[in-house]
Design a protein around this motif. Structure first.
Motif, mmCIF file in Angstrom:
data_model
loop_
_atom_site.group_PDB
_atom_site.id
_atom_site.type_symbol
_atom_site.label_atom_id
_atom_site.label_comp_id
_atom_site.label_asym_id
_atom_site.label_seq_id
_atom_site.Cartn_x
_atom_site.Cartn_y
_atom_site.Cartn_z
ATOM 1 N N GLY A 77 39.291 27.935 -50.128
ATOM 2 C CA GLY A 77 39.690 27.290 -51.382
ATOM 3 C C GLY A 77 41.064 26.658 -51.281
ATOM 4 O O GLY A 77 41.300 25.561 -51.802
ATOM 5 N N LEU A 78 41.982 27.323 -50.587
ATOM 6 C CA LEU A 78 43.322 26.763 -50.400
ATOM 7 C C LEU A 78 43.288 25.529 -49.502
ATOM 8 O O LEU A 78 44.009 24.558 -49.731
ATOM 9 N N ILE A 79 42.448 25.572 -48.465
ATOM 10 C CA ILE A 79 42.308 24.412 -47.588
ATOM 11 C C ILE A 79 41.768 23.223 -48.381
ATOM 12 O O ILE A 79 42.264 22.095 -48.277
ATOM 13 N N ASP A 80 40.747 23.479 -49.194
ATOM 14 C CA ASP A 80 40.181 22.416 -50.029
ATOM 15 C C ASP A 80 41.231 21.874 -50.996
ATOM 16 O O ASP A 80 41.334 20.656 -51.202
ATOM 17 N N ARG A 81 42.023 22.751 -51.582
ATOM 18 C CA ARG A 81 43.070 22.332 -52.506
ATOM 19 C C ARG A 81 44.109 21.470 -51.795
ATOM 20 O O ARG A 81 44.554 20.440 -52.322
ATOM 21 N N ALA A 82 44.507 21.870 -50.590
ATOM 22 C CA ALA A 82 45.476 21.096 -49.819
ATOM 23 C C ALA A 82 44.941 19.704 -49.515
ATOM 24 O O ALA A 82 45.672 18.699 -49.622
ATOM 25 N N GLN A 83 43.675 19.614 -49.139
ATOM 26 C CA GLN A 83 43.076 18.320 -48.848
ATOM 27 C C GLN A 83 43.060 17.430 -50.082
ATOM 28 O O GLN A 83 43.344 16.228 -50.005
ATOM 29 N N ARG A 84 42.723 18.006 -51.227
ATOM 30 C CA ARG A 84 42.646 17.216 -52.459
ATOM 31 C C ARG A 84 44.009 16.770 -52.952
ATOM 32 O O ARG A 84 44.158 15.666 -53.493
ATOM 33 N N LYS A 85 45.024 17.633 -52.797
ATOM 34 C CA LYS A 85 46.343 17.350 -53.348
ATOM 35 C C LYS A 85 47.275 16.645 -52.362
ATOM 36 O O LYS A 85 48.355 16.194 -52.738
ATOM 37 N N GLY A 86 46.892 16.579 -51.088
ATOM 38 C CA GLY A 86 47.661 15.808 -50.137
ATOM 39 C C GLY A 86 48.808 16.530 -49.463
ATOM 40 O O GLY A 86 49.761 15.889 -49.023
ATOM 41 N N TRP A 87 48.722 17.864 -49.347
ATOM 42 C CA TRP A 87 49.726 18.597 -48.586
ATOM 43 C C TRP A 87 49.044 19.343 -47.444
ATOM 44 O O TRP A 87 47.823 19.368 -47.365
ATOM 45 N N SER A 88 49.834 19.880 -46.533
ATOM 46 C CA SER A 88 49.286 20.512 -45.333
ATOM 47 C C SER A 88 49.538 22.010 -45.329
ATOM 48 O O SER A 88 50.603 22.467 -45.754
ATOM 49 N N LEU A 89 48.559 22.756 -44.849
ATOM 50 C CA LEU A 89 48.677 24.198 -44.661
ATOM 51 C C LEU A 89 48.824 24.474 -43.173
ATOM 52 O O LEU A 89 48.028 23.980 -42.371
ATOM 53 N N VAL A 90 49.831 25.257 -42.803
ATOM 54 C CA VAL A 90 50.085 25.608 -41.411
ATOM 55 C C VAL A 90 50.125 27.131 -41.303
ATOM 56 O O VAL A 90 50.919 27.784 -41.986
#
Length: 224
Positions: A98-111
């Motif tokens: 869910g966080l990965i999907d949120r990052a993709q939609r909002k335009g930020w990156s998860l590392v």
């Protein structure tokens, strides 16, 4: 979200967390997590600030530090959410996807440094897609197991008209998706699409059905 000028270094939020039982574990301690994230930021030229949740379990996403970080990222106040270990954010595949999907939609990156997950790189994007696919597969397995269990009960002559208790995995999925900001109709539609039965064994989910699960869990939390 407006693109950041190319001459500005990426802004990263380093998120660190320990539960009460992890306070004495040097490998999972706040200082160790900060050191790993700081080294990565120095190597890659990020501007960095830390947000922490100390003494808080990773079972749910409604942690004050994490929610503050996510709000900043969604609003464009930072570009990257960096963690030393993926389980600092979530111990659940559903929550992580869910966080990965949120990052993709909002335009930020998860590392996530321990997992090779870096959504700002092609290889990291591939890892994120694998996690999303795994989560979808797991959701479908839950739906199939629920169907099989109901079919077995029906074959054994068990009456299924009375309300049944939802599996913990389904309850946790609903809680996770709600904490990510998904609306009741969106959650209901996803459960129905994945073939997950309601508490009464039905196939149709309504926003009111999802709300009933959330209200019941909230009441349980107040009693505990």
């Amino acid at each position: 979200m407006s693109p950041r000028p190319t001459h500005c270094p990426p802004k990263a939020i380093g998120y660190v967390r320990v539960s009460t039982t992890e306070q004495a574990d040097s490998g999972a301690g706040l200082a160790a997590q900060r050191a790993a994230i700081q080294a990565e930021a120095d190597r890659r030229g990020w501007t960095l600030e830390f947000i922490e949740d100390a003494g808080i379990s990773g079972a749910r996403l409604d942690r004050p530090g994490l929610q503050a970080a996510l709000a900043r990222l969604d609003a464009g106040g930072a570009d990257i959410l960096c963690v030393a270990k993926l389980d600092r954010i979530s111990r659940s595949v559903h929550q992580g996807s869910g966080l990965i999907d949120r990052a993709q939609r909002k335009g930020w990156s998860l590392v996530a440094l321990d997992f090779g997950l870096d959504m700002s790189t092609p290889a990291g994007e591939m890892v994120s897609n694998v996690l999303l696919s795994t989560a979808q597969y797991e959701r479908r397995l839950i739906g199939q197991r629920t169907k099989d269990a109901l079919a077995a009960k029906k074959a054994a002559g068990v009456r299924l008209g009375r309300p049944q208790q939802l599996p913990d995995t389904v309850v946790q999925r609903i809680l996770a998706e709600r904490s990510l900001g998904h609306s009741l109709p969106v959650i209901a539609a996803a459960l129905e699409a994945d073939g997950i039965a309601t508490a009464r064994g039905g196939a149709r989910w309504y926003p009111s059905s999802v709300k009933a699960v959330l209200d019941s869990q909230r009441a349980n939390d107040l009693r505990s």
